[in-house]
Design an enzyme around this catalytic site. Sequence first.
Site, PDB file in Angstrom:
ATOM      1  N   GLU A 100       2.676  -9.550  -2.494  1.00  0.00           N
ATOM      2  CA  GLU A 100       3.096  -8.156  -2.320  1.00  0.00           C
ATOM      3  C   GLU A 100       2.927  -7.360  -3.601  1.00  0.00           C
ATOM      4  OE1 GLU A 100       3.215  -5.781  -0.622  1.00  0.00           O
ATOM      5  OE2 GLU A 100       5.099  -5.383   0.364  1.00  0.00           O
ATOM      6  N   ASP A 101       2.697  -6.072  -3.433  1.00  0.00           N
ATOM      7  CA  ASP A 101       2.578  -5.195  -4.587  1.00  0.00           C
ATOM      8  C   ASP A 101       3.925  -5.001  -5.283  1.00  0.00           C
ATOM      9  OD1 ASP A 101       3.632  -3.814  -2.419  1.00  0.00           O
ATOM     10  OD2 ASP A 101       2.200  -2.160  -2.495  1.00  0.00           O
ATOM     11  N   ASP A 104      11.101  -3.692  -3.399  1.00  0.00           N
ATOM     12  CA  ASP A 104      11.998  -2.566  -3.677  1.00  0.00           C
ATOM     13  C   ASP A 104      13.367  -2.907  -3.081  1.00  0.00           C
ATOM     14  OD1 ASP A 104      12.896   0.000  -4.288  1.00  0.00           O
ATOM     15  OD2 ASP A 104      11.865   0.957  -2.633  1.00  0.00           O
ATOM     16  N   THR A 105      13.671  -2.431  -1.879  1.00  0.00           N
ATOM     17  CA  THR A 105      14.947  -2.811  -1.260  1.00  0.00           C
ATOM     18  C   THR A 105      14.948  -4.282  -0.869  1.00  0.00           C
ATOM     19  OG1 THR A 105      14.192  -2.260   0.974  1.00  0.00           O
ATOM     20  CG2 THR A 105      15.258  -0.498  -0.291  1.00  0.00           C
ATOM     21  N   GLY A 106      13.753  -4.806  -0.567  1.00  0.00           N
ATOM     22  CA  GLY A 106      13.645  -6.200  -0.153  1.00  0.00           C
ATOM     23  C   GLY A 106      13.571  -6.376   1.355  1.00  0.00           C
ATOM     24  N   LYS A 132      11.425  -4.193  -8.503  1.00  0.00           N
ATOM     25  CA  LYS A 132      12.437  -3.159  -8.801  1.00  0.00           C
ATOM     26  C   LYS A 132      13.802  -3.750  -8.517  1.00  0.00           C
ATOM     27  CE  LYS A 132      10.300   1.166  -7.374  1.00  0.00           C
ATOM     28  NZ  LYS A 132      10.420   2.300  -6.419  1.00  0.00           N
ATOM     29  N   PHE A 153       9.502   5.685  -9.178  1.00  0.00           N
ATOM     30  CA  PHE A 153       8.457   5.640  -8.163  1.00  0.00           C
ATOM     31  C   PHE A 153       7.107   5.463  -8.845  1.00  0.00           C
ATOM     32  CE2 PHE A 153       5.534   7.048  -4.915  1.00  0.00           C
ATOM     33  CZ  PHE A 153       6.048   6.384  -3.817  1.00  0.00           C
ATOM     34  N   ASP A 160       0.793   3.719  -3.424  1.00  0.00           N
ATOM     35  CA  ASP A 160       0.417   5.106  -3.116  1.00  0.00           C
ATOM     36  C   ASP A 160       1.597   6.056  -3.120  1.00  0.00           C
ATOM     37  OD1 ASP A 160       1.512   3.983  -0.608  1.00  0.00           O
ATOM     38  OD2 ASP A 160       0.933   5.929   0.212  1.00  0.00           O
ATOM     39  N   ARG A 166      -4.000   5.046  -4.870  1.00  0.00           N
ATOM     40  CA  ARG A 166      -4.141   3.591  -4.755  1.00  0.00           C
ATOM     41  C   ARG A 166      -5.257   3.066  -5.666  1.00  0.00           C
ATOM     42  NH1 ARG A 166      -1.046   1.907  -0.350  1.00  0.00           N
ATOM     43  NH2 ARG A 166      -1.045   3.247   1.467  1.00  0.00           N
TER      44      ARG A 166
HETATM   45  P1  IMP Z   1      11.040  -2.587   0.529  1.00  0.00           P
HETATM   46  O1  IMP Z   1      11.079  -3.043   1.967  1.00  0.00           O
HETATM   47  O2  IMP Z   1      12.039  -1.498   0.266  1.00  0.00           O
HETATM   48  O3  IMP Z   1      11.157  -3.703  -0.467  1.00  0.00           O
HETATM   49  O4  IMP Z   1       9.703  -1.797   0.336  1.00  0.00           O
HETATM   50  C1  IMP Z   1       8.550  -2.346   0.046  1.00  0.00           C
HETATM   51  C2  IMP Z   1       7.441  -1.355   0.277  1.00  0.00           C
HETATM   52  O5  IMP Z   1       7.811   0.000  -0.036  1.00  0.00           O
HETATM   53  C3  IMP Z   1       6.321  -1.693  -0.665  1.00  0.00           C
HETATM   54  O6  IMP Z   1       5.466  -2.633  -0.085  1.00  0.00           O
HETATM   55  C4  IMP Z   1       5.672  -0.353  -0.894  1.00  0.00           C
HETATM   56  O7  IMP Z   1       4.728  -0.104   0.121  1.00  0.00           O
HETATM   57  C5  IMP Z   1       6.784   0.644  -0.754  1.00  0.00           C
HETATM   58  N1  IMP Z   1       7.287   1.051  -2.085  1.00  0.00           N
HETATM   59  C6  IMP Z   1       8.470   0.719  -2.644  1.00  0.00           C
HETATM   60  N2  IMP Z   1       8.590   1.242  -3.870  1.00  0.00           N
HETATM   61  C7  IMP Z   1       7.452   1.929  -4.100  1.00  0.00           C
HETATM   62  C8  IMP Z   1       6.966   2.691  -5.246  1.00  0.00           C
HETATM   63  O8  IMP Z   1       7.608   2.862  -6.292  1.00  0.00           O
HETATM   64  N3  IMP Z   1       5.734   3.253  -5.097  1.00  0.00           N
HETATM   65  C9  IMP Z   1       4.979   3.104  -3.977  1.00  0.00           C
HETATM   66  N4  IMP Z   1       5.387   2.395  -2.910  1.00  0.00           N
HETATM   67  C10 IMP Z   1       6.614   1.811  -2.975  1.00  0.00           C
HETATM   68 MG    MG Z   2       3.564  -2.118   0.747  1.00  0.00          MG
END
Ligand code: IMP
Ligand code: MG
Length: 180
Positions: A100-101, A104-106, A132, A153, A160, A166
């Site tokens: 994964e790139d 964030d929240t997970g 994060k 962000f 993106d 990207r």
């Molecule tokens: P999560 O489910 O909140 O962990 O979100 C993961 C997804 O949210 C990542 O795969 C990204 O596509 C998007 N995302 C979260 N933070 C960022 C950011 O800072 N920049 C761009 N995309 C983000």
């Molecule tokens: Mg993503």
Amino acid sequence: MSPPRVLISQQDVERRVAELAADIERDYGDREADDALICVGVLTGSVFFLSDLVARVRDIPVKIDFFQTSSYRGGTSPGEVRILKDIGTSIRGRDVLLVEDIVDTGYTLRTILDLLRFRGARSVKLCALLDKESARQVEVPIDYRGFPIEDVFVVGYGLDYRGLYRNLPYIGVLDGAPED
Ligand code: IMP
Ligand code: MG
């Protein structure tokens, strides 16, 4: 449109990707083609990272597949992740590396990790370029982590903002960009 401020340079990204690839190669060791490591990315953000990573994992056989997900952000169902595209590879009894790139929240990774385990993978590990940590809502263990970052962000190297940026070769910060 001013270019995003550099947070992690192209050189630092490349160096870290090479280190992660070396760790993965060491850990997954000798294996035959019928036991290839299945590398699974989440579209679209992970494509740059995943392709650079597997290009450096040359000594072990790998297969590549992708999920596509969408999550309701800021709505009434936080953490409800929908699978828009499933993988086509059977993972029963296989070693799977989720790539994964950013975590964030997970919620996205938690959902996918649980699904892969439910399907009977032999092992499921996670490799994430960016972490994060302070934004985490659900626990997601990261086995191979590129860089911890602040809760800002970021864009570039696959990430993106409204579909843009990207193709930047570095990780940048878009000052003032709302997280919509
Ligand atoms: P999560 O489910 O909140 O962990 O979100 C993961 C997804 O949210 C990542 O795969 C990204 O596509 C998007 N995302 C979260 N933070 C960022 C950011 O800072 N920049 C761009 N995309 C983000
Ligand atoms: Mg993503």
